[in-house]
Motif scaffolding. Sequence first.
Motif, PDB file in Angstrom:
ATOM      1  N   TYR A   1      24.032   3.672  34.909  1.00  0.00           N
ATOM      2  CA  TYR A   1      24.767   2.520  35.409  1.00  0.00           C
ATOM      3  C   TYR A   1      24.145   1.292  34.748  1.00  0.00           C
ATOM      4  CZ  TYR A   1      26.339   5.970  38.730  1.00  0.00           C
ATOM      5  OH  TYR A   1      26.880   7.107  39.293  1.00  0.00           O
ATOM      6  N   THR A   2      24.957   0.495  34.056  1.00  0.00           N
ATOM      7  CA  THR A   2      24.470  -0.616  33.241  1.00  0.00           C
ATOM      8  C   THR A   2      24.680  -1.938  33.970  1.00  0.00           C
ATOM      9  OG1 THR A   2      25.054   0.685  31.288  1.00  0.00           O
ATOM     10  CG2 THR A   2      24.598  -1.646  30.944  1.00  0.00           C
ATOM     11  N   PHE A   3      23.569  -2.654  34.196  1.00  0.00           N
ATOM     12  CA  PHE A   3      23.605  -3.892  34.970  1.00  0.00           C
ATOM     13  C   PHE A   3      22.849  -5.020  34.280  1.00  0.00           C
ATOM     14  CE2 PHE A   3      23.672  -0.560  38.290  1.00  0.00           C
ATOM     15  CZ  PHE A   3      24.741  -0.979  39.069  1.00  0.00           C
ATOM     16  N   LYS A   4      23.174  -6.257  34.702  1.00  0.00           N
ATOM     17  CA  LYS A   4      22.327  -7.427  34.461  1.00  0.00           C
ATOM     18  C   LYS A   4      21.499  -7.565  35.730  1.00  0.00           C
ATOM     19  CE  LYS A   4      23.532  -9.631  30.602  1.00  0.00           C
ATOM     20  NZ  LYS A   4      22.720 -10.315  29.646  1.00  0.00           N
ATOM     21  N   VAL A   5      20.199  -7.825  35.573  1.00  0.00           N
ATOM     22  CA  VAL A   5      19.298  -7.874  36.725  1.00  0.00           C
ATOM     23  C   VAL A   5      18.708  -9.275  36.878  1.00  0.00           C
ATOM     24  CG1 VAL A   5      17.312  -7.035  35.385  1.00  0.00           C
ATOM     25  CG2 VAL A   5      17.339  -6.695  37.844  1.00  0.00           C
ATOM     26  N   GLN A   6      18.544  -9.676  38.153  1.00  0.00           N
ATOM     27  CA  GLN A   6      17.985 -10.984  38.463  1.00  0.00           C
ATOM     28  C   GLN A   6      16.825 -10.827  39.440  1.00  0.00           C
ATOM     29  OE1 GLN A   6      20.109 -13.839  41.150  1.00  0.00           O
ATOM     30  NE2 GLN A   6      20.147 -15.119  39.307  1.00  0.00           N
ATOM     31  N   CYS A   7      15.751 -11.544  39.192  1.00  0.00           N
ATOM     32  CA  CYS A   7      14.587 -11.559  40.087  1.00  0.00           C
ATOM     33  C   CYS A   7      14.929 -12.415  41.302  1.00  0.00           C
ATOM     34  CB  CYS A   7      13.388 -12.147  39.344  1.00  0.00           C
ATOM     35  SG  CYS A   7      11.914 -12.357  40.365  1.00  0.00           S
ATOM     36  N   THR A   8      14.688 -11.888  42.520  1.00  0.00           N
ATOM     37  CA  THR A   8      14.989 -12.679  43.720  1.00  0.00           C
ATOM     38  C   THR A   8      13.870 -13.670  44.036  1.00  0.00           C
ATOM     39  OG1 THR A   8      14.112 -10.931  45.140  1.00  0.00           O
ATOM     40  CG2 THR A   8      16.490 -10.937  44.749  1.00  0.00           C
ATOM     41  N   SER A   9      12.700 -13.529  43.378  1.00  0.00           N
ATOM     42  CA  SER A   9      11.600 -14.471  43.605  1.00  0.00           C
ATOM     43  C   SER A   9      11.819 -15.782  42.856  1.00  0.00           C
ATOM     44  CB  SER A   9      10.264 -13.859  43.174  1.00  0.00           C
ATOM     45  OG  SER A   9       9.974 -12.732  43.948  1.00  0.00           O
ATOM     46  N   CYS A  10      12.041 -15.674  41.527  1.00  0.00           N
ATOM     47  CA  CYS A  10      12.167 -16.883  40.725  1.00  0.00           C
ATOM     48  C   CYS A  10      13.598 -17.150  40.251  1.00  0.00           C
ATOM     49  CB  CYS A  10      11.222 -16.822  39.528  1.00  0.00           C
ATOM     50  SG  CYS A  10      11.666 -15.574  38.299  1.00  0.00           S
ATOM     51  N   ARG A  11      14.540 -16.218  40.563  1.00  0.00           N
ATOM     52  CA  ARG A  11      15.962 -16.317  40.208  1.00  0.00           C
ATOM     53  C   ARG A  11      16.218 -16.217  38.706  1.00  0.00           C
ATOM     54  NH1 ARG A  11      17.820 -14.405  44.398  1.00  0.00           N
ATOM     55  NH2 ARG A  11      19.928 -15.004  43.881  1.00  0.00           N
ATOM     56  N   GLU A  12      15.237 -15.767  37.937  1.00  0.00           N
ATOM     57  CA  GLU A  12      15.406 -15.560  36.495  1.00  0.00           C
ATOM     58  C   GLU A  12      16.283 -14.326  36.274  1.00  0.00           C
ATOM     59  OE1 GLU A  12      14.642 -16.482  32.442  1.00  0.00           O
ATOM     60  OE2 GLU A  12      14.049 -17.607  34.232  1.00  0.00           O
ATOM     61  N   THR A  13      17.280 -14.441  35.395  1.00  0.00           N
ATOM     62  CA  THR A  13      18.132 -13.307  35.044  1.00  0.00           C
ATOM     63  C   THR A  13      17.664 -12.754  33.711  1.00  0.00           C
ATOM     64  OG1 THR A  13      20.014 -14.218  36.249  1.00  0.00           O
ATOM     65  CG2 THR A  13      20.497 -12.549  34.595  1.00  0.00           C
ATOM     66  N   HIS A  14      17.392 -11.461  33.681  1.00  0.00           N
ATOM     67  CA  HIS A  14      16.945 -10.793  32.462  1.00  0.00           C
ATOM     68  C   HIS A  14      18.061 -10.880  31.421  1.00  0.00           C
ATOM     69  CE1 HIS A  14      14.552  -8.169  30.035  1.00  0.00           C
ATOM     70  NE2 HIS A  14      15.381  -7.142  30.117  1.00  0.00           N
ATOM     71  N   PRO A  15      17.750 -11.248  30.163  1.00  0.00           N
ATOM     72  CA  PRO A  15      18.804 -11.451  29.171  1.00  0.00           C
ATOM     73  C   PRO A  15      19.493 -10.159  28.701  1.00  0.00           C
ATOM     74  CG  PRO A  15      16.651 -11.702  28.143  1.00  0.00           C
ATOM     75  CD  PRO A  15      16.420 -11.553  29.621  1.00  0.00           C
ATOM     76  N   ASN A  16      18.846  -9.020  28.848  1.00  0.00           N
ATOM     77  CA  ASN A  16      19.403  -7.757  28.366  1.00  0.00           C
ATOM     78  C   ASN A  16      20.015  -6.939  29.501  1.00  0.00           C
ATOM     79  OD1 ASN A  16      18.346  -8.416  25.842  1.00  0.00           O
ATOM     80  ND2 ASN A  16      16.438  -7.359  26.263  1.00  0.00           N
ATOM     81  N   TRP A  17      20.942  -6.067  29.132  1.00  0.00           N
ATOM     82  CA  TRP A  17      21.495  -5.107  30.083  1.00  0.00           C
ATOM     83  C   TRP A  17      20.455  -4.025  30.320  1.00  0.00           C
ATOM     84  CZ3 TRP A  17      26.086  -5.922  32.447  1.00  0.00           C
ATOM     85  CH2 TRP A  17      26.948  -6.861  31.876  1.00  0.00           C
ATOM     86  N   VAL A  18      20.406  -3.482  31.539  1.00  0.00           N
ATOM     87  CA  VAL A  18      19.479  -2.393  31.870  1.00  0.00           C
ATOM     88  C   VAL A  18      20.276  -1.204  32.395  1.00  0.00           C
ATOM     89  CG1 VAL A  18      17.557  -3.968  32.355  1.00  0.00           C
ATOM     90  CG2 VAL A  18      19.041  -3.237  34.228  1.00  0.00           C
TER      91      VAL A  18
END
Length: 160
Positions: free
Chosen positions: A28-45
Motif C-alpha cells: 500500500y503506497t502512501f505519503k506519510v506525515q509526522c504528527t509531532s512536527c507535521r513534516e510530510t516525507h517527500p517520497n512515497w512509502v
Amino acid sequence: MLALTLTAELEGVTDLRPNDTADNPFYYTFKVQCTSCRETHPNWVGVSRFEQNEISGSRGEANFVWRCKNCKREHSASITVAPAAYPQSSPPKRQQVITIDCRGLEFVEFKPDGEWSATGVESGTKFDSIDLSEGEWFDYDEKAGEEVSIKELKWDIVRA
C-alpha cells in the motif's frame, strides 16, 4: 486508527481488492506525515501487512517503522484488518479497504500502485493484474460479451 476508504463506479465487475497474499504481498503506497512536527516525507512509502519491522527501544514490531528526518522521532504503523473486497453498488458507496493503527504518524495520501483483482458480475470471470494507477480501468468480459470498467475512483484516509 486510520482507514483507507474507496468509492468507485464498477461496471460489470464486483469484489475489487488488492492482490495481497503472503506469497505475493501488496504494498500500500502512501505519503506519510509526522504528527509531532507535521513534516510530510517527500517520497512515497510502501506498507505490507506481511512485513514486520522492529521498533527501536521496544519489544514490539510493526508493518512500517519510520524515523522523521526533521524531528528525529521514530513512528510506526500496522495494518490491523485484512483488505476487504469492494462490491459493486448503485449508487457507489464508500467502504473501508484496510484499517491501520498509526503511532506518531499519519498517512495523508494514497496511490493505488500494484495489482488488483475483480470478478465479473454475470460471468464470474476473474480479472487479475488490474492496474488502477491511471485512475480507471477498462476490459472486455468474453463470457458476458460486454465491456467492464472501474471508474470514478475516490480514495480517502479517514479516522476509524
